[in-house]
Scaffold this active site. Structure first.
Site, PDB file in Angstrom:
ATOM      1  N   SER A 107      -9.876  52.470  38.238  1.00 44.24           N
ATOM      2  CA  SER A 107     -10.398  52.807  36.944  1.00 44.24           C
ATOM      3  C   SER A 107     -10.019  51.893  35.799  1.00 44.24           C
ATOM      4  O   SER A 107     -10.350  50.776  35.658  1.00 44.24           O
ATOM      5  CB  SER A 107      -9.712  54.124  36.673  1.00 44.24           C
ATOM      6  OG  SER A 107     -10.097  54.894  35.609  1.00 44.24           O
TER       7      SER A 107
ATOM      8  N   ASP B 103     -13.556  37.795  33.976  1.00 45.76           N
ATOM      9  CA  ASP B 103     -14.747  37.382  33.492  1.00 45.76           C
ATOM     10  C   ASP B 103     -14.975  36.383  32.346  1.00 45.76           C
ATOM     11  O   ASP B 103     -15.555  35.588  32.214  1.00 45.76           O
ATOM     12  CB  ASP B 103     -16.006  38.504  33.421  1.00 45.76           C
ATOM     13  CG  ASP B 103     -16.287  39.111  34.709  1.00 45.76           C
ATOM     14  OD1 ASP B 103     -15.793  38.686  35.723  1.00 45.76           O
ATOM     15  OD2 ASP B 103     -17.195  40.223  34.515  1.00 45.76           O
TER      16      ASP B 103
ATOM     17  N   LYS C  82     -13.012  52.535  41.490  1.00 42.34           N
ATOM     18  CA  LYS C  82     -13.469  53.905  40.926  1.00 42.34           C
ATOM     19  C   LYS C  82     -13.673  53.599  39.287  1.00 42.34           C
ATOM     20  O   LYS C  82     -12.917  53.297  38.631  1.00 42.34           O
ATOM     21  CB  LYS C  82     -12.252  54.856  40.904  1.00 42.34           C
ATOM     22  CG  LYS C  82     -12.185  56.018  40.220  1.00 42.34           C
ATOM     23  CD  LYS C  82     -11.163  56.777  40.406  1.00 42.34           C
ATOM     24  CE  LYS C  82     -11.411  58.235  39.982  1.00 42.34           C
ATOM     25  NZ  LYS C  82     -11.410  58.218  38.466  1.00 42.34           N
TER      26      LYS C  82
END
Length: 455
Positions: free
Chosen positions: A296, A307, A321
């Site tokens: 999560s 990224d 998740k």
């Protein structure tokens, strides 16, 4: 006969109304679905008239609705009036419980993390343990929320838990029953310390309401001690609030950088979360540690930093998740929690993993830049060193000793301190991953050949 027909059409009308209300686009396909709806009404009517015991039609319809929603994913849920009321009134931050963060994995209620200092932690419950029974009530087929509710209760009350643990050859074996006394659970969410070579270390237990504030305090203290680089440890961190993940990311990312975005079938479910101001820590070299228990909000933070080339990630592929649920009120006091969108990293990677499709086991989650596979029992020993990190108002935080070997942390520190370059660490990681895959493929081919020979 006339009354039976009226009853039959009343049920059909109710079903069509439910489908049309719940799913606005269902009317377009009503002609194609009418036969199935009629079959449903036929079954319902036959059960009501012929089942060996008297049935409650409302309960049967409620069960059918639950079946429809449960077919979607592990997170959508039909809430009967009692459950919906409990959800709206659930403001409990502290509760009488055992101190376990749980998730549904492969159909089993599974321990993601036992909270440090809690009854579950002290009793030796481990990440990855499966909970099979609570006070002899079988959890098979039970929703996660219902299982959690069975484990909660008044502080001081007792509960028996039956647990299964993975052993050799990935086989699960039942352990002797655990007998717990429920306690008030108020865990600490952050722990920090300075490692050699001015490497700051910050371990986050979860992303709760005050985690950002605690992280800021920890970072300020590490900065005072001369921190030159930082390890953010999100292993066994099951996540929490989206706002916490966004706020933590903003501490390190530059202005107008993407943190995460959501996307669903409808255009209005697309939403971007970006940074807005200059970060407090824009330049400190960073490593993020993750494992299969990172989920999560942990995945949002690690994916955003990875990224945006702000940090490198070390450890194992995360849990996967990251879906958005919307709670809708229904007639009669019931409610629906429905998945409407999923989270994506800035580069467009889907975080959510499809656990119902075993062919997609290597998809979803956050794949580390440097993958290090650590046996579950060894990883649990590393985590269990934090056994005294629990909030005790008015008392000084205890000294925690760290003696267990931690290859994931060690590798991150080696890279941060220049003992090995990130490129060399990645190359070594890829070589080891290829060797593991070759060994696995060879094992599978051998097993297939043996099966073919036996046939």
């Amino acid at each position: 006969m006339k009354s039976k027909k009226l009853s039959r059409y009343a049920v059909l009308a109710a079903v069509l109304f439910f489908v049309g209300t719940l799913f606005p686009y269902a009317y377009a396909a009503a002609d194609n679905s009418l036969k199935q709806l009629r079959t449903f009404v036929d079954v319902l009517e036959f059960v009501k008239e012929n089942y060996v015991e008297t049935t409650d039609t409302d309960k049967l319809i409620s069960g059918a609705i639950k079946g429809v929603v449960n077919e979607l994913d592990d997170f959508s849920q039909y809430l009967d009036p009692k459950d919906y009321k409990d959800l709206k009134n659930d403001t409990r931050g502290d509760f009488g419980g055992l101190g376990m963060r749980l998730q549904m994995v492969d159909g089993f209620v599974t321990v993601m993390t036992p909270m440090p200092g809690t009854p579950a932690f002290k009793a030796g419950v481990m990440p990855g343990d499966r909970i099979l029974f609570v006070d002899d009530k079988d959890l098979a087929g039970m929703r996660l929320d219902d299982a959690v509710e069975l484990m909660r209760g008044p502080v001081g009350s007792k509960v028996k838990i039956t647990i299964s643990r993975k052993g050799e050859k990935d086989a699960y074996k039942n352990l002797p029953d655990f007998h717990f006394k429920r306690e008030r659970i108020v865990p600490e969410v952050v722990y920090h310390r300075m490692l050699p070579n001015k490497v700051g270390y910050l371990y986050m237990v979860d992303f709760s309401g005050h985690s950002t504030e605690e992280v800021k305090k920890a970072l300020a203290d590490l900065r005072k001690q001369g921190m030159q680089s930082l390890v953010l440890d999100l292993r066994f961190n099951p996540g929490g609030l989206l706002t916490g993940a966004v706020d933590i990311s903003k501490l390190f990312l530059g202005p107008d950088e993407m943190i995460v975005y959501t996307q669903g079938r409808k255009p209005e479910y697309y939403q971007e979360f970006k940074t807005s101001a200059k970060p407090e820590y824009p330049d400190v070299p960073m490593a993020v540690l993750v494992n299969q228990g990172s989920a999560s909000a942990s995945e949002i933070v690690s994916g955003a930093l990875q990224d945006n080339k702000r940090a490198f990630v070390v450890g194992q592929r995360t849990f996967g998740k990251a879906s958005v649920q919307q709670v809708l009120p229904l007639s009669g006091g019931a409610g629906l929690r429905l998945t409407i969108a999923k989270y994506y990293t800035p580069s467009g990677r889907l975080i959510q993993r499809d656990y119902r499709d075993k062919s997609k086991a290597d998809e979803g989650g956050i794949l580390p830049d440097v993958e290090i596979i650590v046996p579950a029992d060894e990883e649990a020993k590393v985590f269990m060193q934090y056994n005294n990190i629990v909030h005790t108002p008015g008392q000084k935080a205890p000294v925690v000793e760290f003696k267990e070997k931690d290859p994931v942390l060690d590798k991150a520190v080696e890279i941060l301190t220049g003992k090995i370059t990130l490129e060399d660490a990645k190359a070594q990681s890829q070589k080891e991953a290829a060797a593991r895959k070759a060994a696995k493929d060879g094992k599978n081919n051998k097993a297939a050949a043996q099966t073919e020979a036996e046939n």
